[in-house]
Design a protein around this motif. Structure first.
Motif, PDB file in Angstrom:
ATOM      1  N   THR A  74      24.104  10.678   3.376  1.00 49.66           N
ATOM      2  CA  THR A  74      24.720  11.934   3.784  1.00 49.66           C
ATOM      3  C   THR A  74      24.303  12.248   5.217  1.00 49.66           C
ATOM      4  OG1 THR A  74      22.879  13.121   2.765  1.00 49.66           O
ATOM      5  CG2 THR A  74      24.876  12.869   1.451  1.00 49.66           C
ATOM      6  N   SER A  75      24.925  13.263   5.797  1.00 46.94           N
ATOM      7  CA  SER A  75      24.646  13.604   7.189  1.00 46.94           C
ATOM      8  C   SER A  75      23.299  14.298   7.323  1.00 46.94           C
ATOM      9  CB  SER A  75      25.749  14.506   7.742  1.00 46.94           C
ATOM     10  OG  SER A  75      25.721  15.754   7.084  1.00 46.94           O
ATOM     11  N   ASP A  76      22.771  14.301   8.544  1.00 45.22           N
ATOM     12  CA  ASP A  76      21.496  14.974   8.787  1.00 45.22           C
ATOM     13  C   ASP A  76      21.688  16.457   9.100  1.00 45.22           C
ATOM     14  OD1 ASP A  76      22.565  14.891  11.319  1.00 45.22           O
ATOM     15  OD2 ASP A  76      20.972  13.661  12.196  1.00 45.22           O
ATOM     16  N   THR A  77      22.907  16.959   8.931  1.00 40.01           N
ATOM     17  CA  THR A  77      23.177  18.370   9.191  1.00 40.01           C
ATOM     18  C   THR A  77      23.116  19.218   7.927  1.00 40.01           C
ATOM     19  OG1 THR A  77      25.566  18.001   8.973  1.00 40.01           O
ATOM     20  CG2 THR A  77      24.611  17.827  11.188  1.00 40.01           C
ATOM     21  N   CYS A  78      22.902  18.601   6.776  1.00 41.25           N
ATOM     22  CA  CYS A  78      22.805  19.373   5.524  1.00 41.25           C
ATOM     23  C   CYS A  78      21.579  20.279   5.597  1.00 41.25           C
ATOM     24  CB  CYS A  78      22.687  18.443   4.324  1.00 41.25           C
ATOM     25  SG  CYS A  78      24.153  17.427   4.027  1.00 41.25           S
ATOM     26  N   ALA A  79      21.801  21.569   5.370  1.00 41.22           N
ATOM     27  CA  ALA A  79      20.714  22.535   5.513  1.00 41.22           C
ATOM     28  C   ALA A  79      19.808  22.579   4.298  1.00 41.22           C
ATOM     29  CB  ALA A  79      21.288  23.933   5.774  1.00 41.22           C
ATOM     30  N   ASN A  80      20.299  22.135   3.138  1.00 41.61           N
ATOM     31  CA  ASN A  80      19.492  22.184   1.928  1.00 41.61           C
ATOM     32  C   ASN A  80      20.058  21.209   0.900  1.00 41.61           C
ATOM     33  OD1 ASN A  80      21.700  23.526   0.591  1.00 41.61           O
ATOM     34  ND2 ASN A  80      21.024  25.455   1.502  1.00 41.61           N
ATOM     35  N   GLY A  81      19.429  21.184  -0.274  1.00 41.61           N
ATOM     36  CA  GLY A  81      19.843  20.237  -1.297  1.00 41.61           C
ATOM     37  C   GLY A  81      21.230  20.484  -1.842  1.00 41.61           C
ATOM     38  N   THR A  82      21.634  21.749  -1.931  1.00 40.28           N
ATOM     39  CA  THR A  82      22.976  22.040  -2.442  1.00 40.28           C
ATOM     40  C   THR A  82      24.046  21.514  -1.503  1.00 40.28           C
ATOM     41  OG1 THR A  82      22.173  23.999  -3.631  1.00 40.28           O
ATOM     42  CG2 THR A  82      24.530  23.875  -3.197  1.00 40.28           C
ATOM     43  N   GLU A  83      23.858  21.710  -0.205  1.00 44.07           N
ATOM     44  CA  GLU A  83      24.824  21.159   0.751  1.00 44.07           C
ATOM     45  C   GLU A  83      24.852  19.628   0.658  1.00 44.07           C
ATOM     46  OE1 GLU A  83      24.527  22.556   4.745  1.00 44.07           O
ATOM     47  OE2 GLU A  83      24.663  24.677   4.178  1.00 44.07           O
ATOM     48  N   ARG A  84      23.693  19.022   0.456  1.00 44.67           N
ATOM     49  CA  ARG A  84      23.654  17.559   0.350  1.00 44.67           C
ATOM     50  C   ARG A  84      24.356  17.094  -0.930  1.00 44.67           C
ATOM     51  NH1 ARG A  84      20.924  14.801   3.802  1.00 44.67           N
ATOM     52  NH2 ARG A  84      19.453  16.495   4.261  1.00 44.67           N
ATOM     53  N   CYS A  85      24.185  17.841  -2.017  1.00 51.96           N
ATOM     54  CA  CYS A  85      24.888  17.510  -3.263  1.00 51.96           C
ATOM     55  C   CYS A  85      26.398  17.626  -3.083  1.00 51.96           C
ATOM     56  CB  CYS A  85      24.437  18.436  -4.385  1.00 51.96           C
ATOM     57  SG  CYS A  85      22.805  18.064  -5.047  1.00 51.96           S
ATOM     58  N   ALA A  86      26.831  18.674  -2.383  1.00 46.18           N
ATOM     59  CA  ALA A  86      28.263  18.865  -2.149  1.00 46.18           C
ATOM     60  C   ALA A  86      28.835  17.693  -1.358  1.00 46.18           C
ATOM     61  CB  ALA A  86      28.499  20.182  -1.409  1.00 46.18           C
TER      62      ALA A  86
END
Length: 266
Positions: A74-86
């Protein structure tokens, strides 16, 4: 209903850089990384269709592939785990009916916590997100209070309505209790277990919403759902004699290792 578990993991943790690759020694003396122990917890859950680790870091990817996990970059711009899951769910085609976020710092999460969580969300059509809560005994509550007195961020607590809809989550100990509790005594405080189950529409909407003031102050990603009027279901789970703790700080490593030794977790 098809169920996906995503384990979000990043190397650049603010409080504990490199945390996913920290070694934890089990009861047999064998040391495995935090991310491997979290993956082992995920694959032990019944009724799950797929388990992936979502990361933006090559070191975590290499470690995960080494012990046989599936990895979604995933990208390194995900602010937290939920954004990374999305982002991971979208990368996999966005077709799962329930997506579970098992945070990579909670390797002691029992399988039945997640099984009960998924069952709770299935049974509550008015809820778009569900998360487990565990009633604290006096020992756990006193540990939370000791952490706060020492200036450490410990476990998150939750308060919820009679319909089990979340009212608030906090890194402070809520609600306030004015009396001491014995180690084995039940308390009115609930420990929020860092696992989430999302319906795909709510998960897809999450990264689009701006960070609200409560999420920013507490540093708790689930508050973004509440600040946008989405119903968060709290599913009470039972410890069944198991101890539970998250790895938030370096000081938690010996605590988790002691728990694994006492419970016979290899």
């Amino acid at each position: 209903m098809s169920v996906l578990i995503v384990i979000p993991a990043r190397y650049a943790s603010t409080r504990y850089p490199g945390k996913p690759l920290v070694g934890l020694k089990g009861a047999t003396g064998k040391t495995l990384s935090l991310i491997e122990r979290s993956w082992q917890a995920a694959v032990s859950v019944a009724g799950i269709d797929r388990v992936v680790i979502a990361t933006d870091d090559q070191r975590i990817q290499n470690a995960a592939l080494g012990f046989g996990a599936e990895v979604v970059m995933t990208s390194d711009t995900c602010a937290n785990g939920t954004e990374r899951c999305a982002e991971a769910h979208q990368a996999l085609g966005g077709e799962f009916e329930i997506v579970v976020n098992l945070q990579g710092d909670a390797p002691l999460t029992p399988a039945w916590f997640i099984e009960d969580l998924v069952a709770g969300l299935r049974a509550a059509p008015d809820a778009e997100i569900a998360t487990p809560v565990l009633r604290c005994d006096g020992k756990t509550l006193n540990g939370f209070l000791d952490d706060r007195k020492a200036g450490r961020v410990g476990g998150t607590t939750a308060v919820f309505s009679r319909q089990n809809h979340a009212l608030y989550f906090s890194k402070e100990v809520v609600p306030f209790t004015s009396k001491p509790y014995a180690d084995t005594e039940d308390t009115p405080v609930f420990h929020h277990v860092g696992v989430y189950a999302y319906r795909p529409d709510a998960l897809a909407a999450y990264p689009i919403w701006p960070v609200g003031p409560l999420e920013q102050l507490e540093g708790l990603e689930q508050l973004r759902f509440m600040e946008n009027g989405r119903a968060v279901l709290c599913v009470e789970v039972q410890a069944r004699g198991r101890q539970f703790w998250e790895l938030n700080n370096p000081e938690d490593v010996p605590r988790l290792e002691s728990m694994m030794s006492e419970m016979g977790i290899a």
